[in-house]
Every structure is written in structure tokens, then in C-alpha cells.
Write an enzyme that holds these catalytic residues in place. Structure first.
Site, PDB file in Angstrom:
ATOM      1  N   PHE A 101      47.699  50.217 -63.083  1.00 55.35           N
ATOM      2  CA  PHE A 101      46.427  50.835 -62.678  1.00 55.35           C
ATOM      3  C   PHE A 101      46.401  50.949 -61.158  1.00 55.35           C
ATOM      4  O   PHE A 101      46.540  49.959 -60.462  1.00 55.35           O
ATOM      5  CB  PHE A 101      45.230  50.000 -63.155  1.00 55.35           C
ATOM      6  CG  PHE A 101      43.912  50.608 -62.758  1.00 55.35           C
ATOM      7  CD1 PHE A 101      43.315  51.592 -63.531  1.00 55.35           C
ATOM      8  CD2 PHE A 101      43.272  50.206 -61.590  1.00 55.35           C
ATOM      9  CE1 PHE A 101      42.107  52.172 -63.143  1.00 55.35           C
ATOM     10  CE2 PHE A 101      42.064  50.785 -61.201  1.00 55.35           C
ATOM     11  CZ  PHE A 101      41.489  51.762 -61.977  1.00 55.35           C
ATOM     12  N   ASP A 113      50.963  47.382 -54.670  1.00 51.57           N
ATOM     13  CA  ASP A 113      49.519  47.601 -54.780  1.00 51.57           C
ATOM     14  C   ASP A 113      48.878  46.230 -54.983  1.00 51.57           C
ATOM     15  O   ASP A 113      48.880  45.689 -56.076  1.00 51.57           O
ATOM     16  CB  ASP A 113      49.229  48.544 -55.959  1.00 51.57           C
ATOM     17  CG  ASP A 113      47.729  48.707 -56.220  1.00 51.57           C
ATOM     18  OD1 ASP A 113      46.920  47.977 -55.617  1.00 51.57           O
ATOM     19  OD2 ASP A 113      47.386  49.567 -57.057  1.00 51.57           O
ATOM     20  N   LYS A 140      39.384  45.640 -52.894  1.00 52.17           N
ATOM     21  CA  LYS A 140      38.578  44.595 -53.534  1.00 52.17           C
ATOM     22  C   LYS A 140      38.255  43.431 -52.583  1.00 52.17           C
ATOM     23  O   LYS A 140      37.386  43.577 -51.740  1.00 52.17           O
ATOM     24  CB  LYS A 140      39.272  44.124 -54.811  1.00 52.17           C
ATOM     25  CG  LYS A 140      39.407  45.278 -55.816  1.00 52.17           C
ATOM     26  CD  LYS A 140      39.525  44.856 -57.251  1.00 52.17           C
ATOM     27  CE  LYS A 140      39.265  46.030 -58.186  1.00 52.17           C
ATOM     28  NZ  LYS A 140      40.461  46.705 -58.663  1.00 52.17           N
TER      29      LYS A 140
HETATM   30  C1  LIG Z   1      40.715  48.183 -58.705  1.00 56.38           C
HETATM   31  C2  LIG Z   1      42.114  48.614 -58.431  1.00 56.38           C
HETATM   32  C3  LIG Z   1      42.398  49.830 -57.782  1.00 56.38           C
HETATM   33  C4  LIG Z   1      41.311  50.827 -57.429  1.00 56.38           C
HETATM   34  O1  LIG Z   1      40.444  50.352 -56.464  1.00 56.38           O
HETATM   35  P1  LIG Z   1      39.028  51.103 -56.248  1.00 56.38           P
HETATM   36  O2  LIG Z   1      38.417  50.390 -55.086  1.00 56.38           O
HETATM   37  O3  LIG Z   1      38.271  50.960 -57.522  1.00 56.38           O
HETATM   38  O4  LIG Z   1      39.353  52.514 -55.953  1.00 56.38           O
HETATM   39  C5  LIG Z   1      43.713  50.128 -57.496  1.00 56.38           C
HETATM   40  N1  LIG Z   1      44.711  49.292 -57.825  1.00 56.38           N
HETATM   41  C6  LIG Z   1      44.484  48.122 -58.437  1.00 56.38           C
HETATM   42  C7  LIG Z   1      45.625  47.217 -58.756  1.00 56.38           C
HETATM   43  C8  LIG Z   1      43.185  47.742 -58.785  1.00 56.38           C
HETATM   44  O5  LIG Z   1      42.953  46.603 -59.433  1.00 56.38           O
END
Ligand SMILES: *Cc1c(COP(=O)(O)O)cnc(C)c1O
Length: 393
Positions: free
Chosen positions: A134, A219, A248
Site C-alpha cells: 500500500f 516507504d 503519519k
Molecule cells: C498510510 C500509508 C500511505 C499513504 O499515506 P497518506 O498520508 O494516507 O497519503 C502510504 N504508504 C504507507 C505504507 C501507508 O501506510
């Protein structure tokens, strides 16, 4: 639902929200408009790393808003420089570009890798990503994600994201071709169900990408900022990525994200990248406050200790109810259920009386726990006790 003279139907419908209005938060607790308290093990989706409304974030917002909110991204400001310096000092990356969301940071990482491929690898542009990964909800980051169903949802996808299998090095190697610019992954797949990449796999991936002269992008939007008991999750494997994204926890609840890269990979030129709110002093000041706390003496040791404690308590619960065990790293953990009753448990926990409990089920047979990094053992005990009651019912 009604709020004064207004109705929630004015909001575009994107998800079924419960008929609850949260009004106040404090540490691991949320309070709704009737005064009911909820123990929060979601924390805005692993966002509130210091819990709800921590004093250092409140103070940073008040102090910075009285000084300067936004001079425009075309000018330097103090907090953006200070935060970039803290992030580079605590990582192996050399340069930072600030963004407002994880998806935007990842979008920037994709653009940077494509630009680098054009300049340094004969126009290579593809980025190998992973099944069940994700990376966000922009069109490119949805295309990079390996979430089932997303390949057709807003078709056609942005091309160039072949998918490999996590923890299977051969599945990555067979996808590498002259068009490959990078490999991108989450050190712990969060939305995919808390699935850690093995340290040996991450080490192998680093060697493989070096051998082929391509970039490694981590990521760390969910796994970074202390969530796993190290400031960044890839540090458990002792590897040095070329690009890292953060989101986050870096804002502790306010919209802040970052794209980081090593010096040789930082190849944006004027006009290539930007954003109206990016690096604004108000939000950057919060990032500075969060980084100060996360890097303060003893903080990370306490996260490790509470991660171990949560793991032990979840294991006991699993044994007592003949469930499928638990997994995760630090304070990003999951409990494997005996059957697909995750959504029912989440709902029952929310509506439990007199005190509610906020949990998340990223998959039907799984519960995910992402409490504040400052959660106490007593709060973990209380969550386990409540969940124990719900599992019996
Ligand atoms: C939550 C998340 C995203 C997206 O972040 P947003 O601030 O919602 O755009 C991308 N990568 C990972 C691994 C995430 O957990």
C-alpha cells in the site's frame, strides 16, 4: 447525523461511519459527544505517535502560529531547515523534500526515481513493487500498490509497476530489466496485514539493487518514526536505502510527510517538484517537536519494551482462545483470529459499554494494533482485558 442545524449528508459518501461524534482526545483516550470514553489502539491510523493532543504539539502550534504560518514555499523558514537537519542527522539520507501526505511523498519518490532513471540509467522508468503493498491513493501510488481490485478501479493505471512477492528475492530478480529504475517496498506491510519484510530479504534486496545499479526505495510512512522500536524500520536490517518516504507519525496527527534521498539521487531541478503547503513553518514546527521527543533519551527503549509487552499479552490471549498467534515489530502488531470475525469484533469493541475500544481489522481474520508510542502497560492490560471479554462473548 445531525450537528447543530447541519446534517452529515452534506459530506460526500466514501465510507460508512458510525453515529458517533468524537469531541476530545487525551493520550490513549477519545471522548464522544455523550462523554463516553474510548481506549484508542488505532490513533488516527498510526498517526498520533505521541497520543491525542500531546502538550508538545499544542505548544508548537500555538508558538509558531503566533510567529509565522506560511511565507510561501518559495522562501526558507526556520522550522523547515531545522526539521530537515534533524531528519538527515538521524538517517543515512542527505536531502529532504517536505509534503502533506504519505501518498504525495511517495508520488515524489516515484518522480525522483524516474528522473534519476532518465539521467543515470538510459531512460529506465519502471519501479518494481509488491503484491499486497500500500503506497497511497493518488493515481500513481494506487498503481504502485498491490491491493487486490485496485488494478481496475480507476483504469487505466499508471504503467510501470510490475509486482513481486514480498520475502521472495527471486521474484524480484526475474522482473529486473533495462527499463527498471528502482524497487520500492514497505519494510513492514501495514495495510496488507502487518507483514514484516525479513531482515535477510531486505539485505538481499539491497545487494541485488546495487548489483543491477538500481535504486532501493523504502516507504516508511507507517513503519517509520519509531513505530517499530527504531526511528526507521529498515534500520533493523542494517541497510541504507537510496530513497525513503515518511508520513503519519512524523506529524503526530497534523498533515506532514517527507521524501528523503541520498545526495547522488537528489536530482530534481528547479520546476520539477513543488507544492503550495510544502515545508510551511506551522506544520514543520510540529515535526520538530515530534522529532525532539522521539530522539530524547530513553524514548525508543520504552517503545521496544512496550512492544515486547504487547506482543507477550497478545500471545497469551491467542493461547487462551486458541487463535492463530500474533506478529509484528515494536508497536505495529497484529493478532491472527481463528475465523473471519475481525469486523464483528471491531464493531462490538466500539460499542462496548461503559467504555469503548478502537481496533482495526485490515483483513477479516486479523486485528491490527497501532497505539500511541507512549501507551502505558496499564492501558495495554486494559485493552487485553476488554478484548478477552469480547472474544468470550
Ligand atoms: C498510510 C500509508 C500511505 C499513504 O499515506 P497518506 O498520508 O494516507 O497519503 C502510504 N504508504 C504507507 C505504507 C501507508 O501506510
Amino acid at each position: 447525523m445531525k450537528y447543530g442545524e447541519f446534517d452529515s449528508d452534506a459530506l460526500m459518501f466514501i465510507t460508512q461511519r458510525p453515529e458517533i461524534l468524537f469531541e476530545r482526545g487525551e493520550g490513549s483516550w477519545l471522548f464522544d459527544s455523550t462523554g463516553k470514553a474510548y481506549l484508542d489502539f488505532i490513533q488516527g491510523w498510526a498517526v498520533n505517535c505521541l497520543g491525542h493532543s500531546p502538550v508538545e504539539i499544542r505548544d508548537a502550534l500555538v508558538a509558531q502560529s503566533a510567529k509565522l504560518i506560511n511565507p510561501s514555499p518559495a522562501f526558507f523558514n526556520g522550522p523547515m531547515i531545522e526539521l530537515a537537519g534533524m531528519l538527515t542527522a538521524h538517517s543515512t539520507l542527505d536531502r529532504v523534500f517536505f509534503a502533506n501526505s504519505g501518498a504525495e511523498a511517495n508520488e515524489g519518490a516515484i518522480k525522483l526515481a524516474r528522473k534519476w532513471g532518465r539521467l543515470k540509467r538510459n531512460g529506465a522508468w519502471q519501479i518494481i513493487t509488491f503484491d499486497h503493498s500500500f503506497h497511497g491513493r493518488t493515481l500513481a501510488t494506487m498503481s504502485a500498490s498491490g491491493k487486490p481490485g485496485w488494478d481496475t478501479l480507476y483504469a487505466p493505471q499508471v504503467p510501470g509497476f510490475p509486482k513481486a512477492e514480498l520475502n521472495d528475492l527471486a521474484s524480484v530478480e526475474t522482473l529486473i530489466c533495462p527499463e527498471t529504475a528502482a524497487v520500492m517496498l514497505e519494510p513492514v506491510q501495514g495495510e496488507g496485514g502487518v507483514i514484516p519484510a525479513d531482515p535477510a530479504f531486505l539485505k538481499g534486496l539491497r545487494e541485488l539493487t546495487e548489483k543491477h545499479g538500481i535504486l532501493l526505495i523504502v516507504d516508511e510512512v507507517q513503519s517509520g518514526m519509531g513505530r517499530t522500536g527504531r526511528l526507521f524500520a529498515h534500520q533493523h536490517a542494517g541497510i541504507e536505502p537510496d530513497i525513503m518516504t515518511l508520513g503519519k507519525g512524523i506529524g503526530g496527527g497534523v498533515p506532514l510527510a517527507a521524501l528523503m534521498a541520498t545526495e547522488p539521487v537528489s536530482c530534481f531541478e528547479p520546476g520539477d517538484q513543488g507544492g503550495t503547503y510544502n515545508g510551511n513553518p506551522l506544520i514543520s514546527a510540529v515535526g520538530v517537536a515530534v522529532m525532539r521527543r522521539l530522539t530524547s533519551a530513553g524514548f525508543m527503549e520504552a517503545v521496544v519494551a512496550r512492544g515486547d509487552y504487547l506482543s507477550r499479552r497478545l500471545n497469551e490471549l491467542s493461547q487462551a482462545h486458541s487463535l492463530g498467534g500474533e506478529r509484528g515489530v515494536g508497536l505495529l502488531r497484529a493478532l491472527v483470529l481463528d475465523r473471519d470475525r475481525g469486523p464483528d469484533l471491531v464493531k462490538a469493541a466500539l460499542h462496548a459499554a461503559p467504555t469503548g475500544l478502537l481496533l482495526n481489522a485490515p483483513r477479516p481474520n486479523l486485528l491490527r494494533f497501532m497505539p500511541s508510542l507512549t501507551v502505558s502497560e496499564a492501558e495495554i492490560d486494559q485493552m487485553i482485558e476488554m478484548l478477552d471479554g469480547l472474544l468470550k462473548a
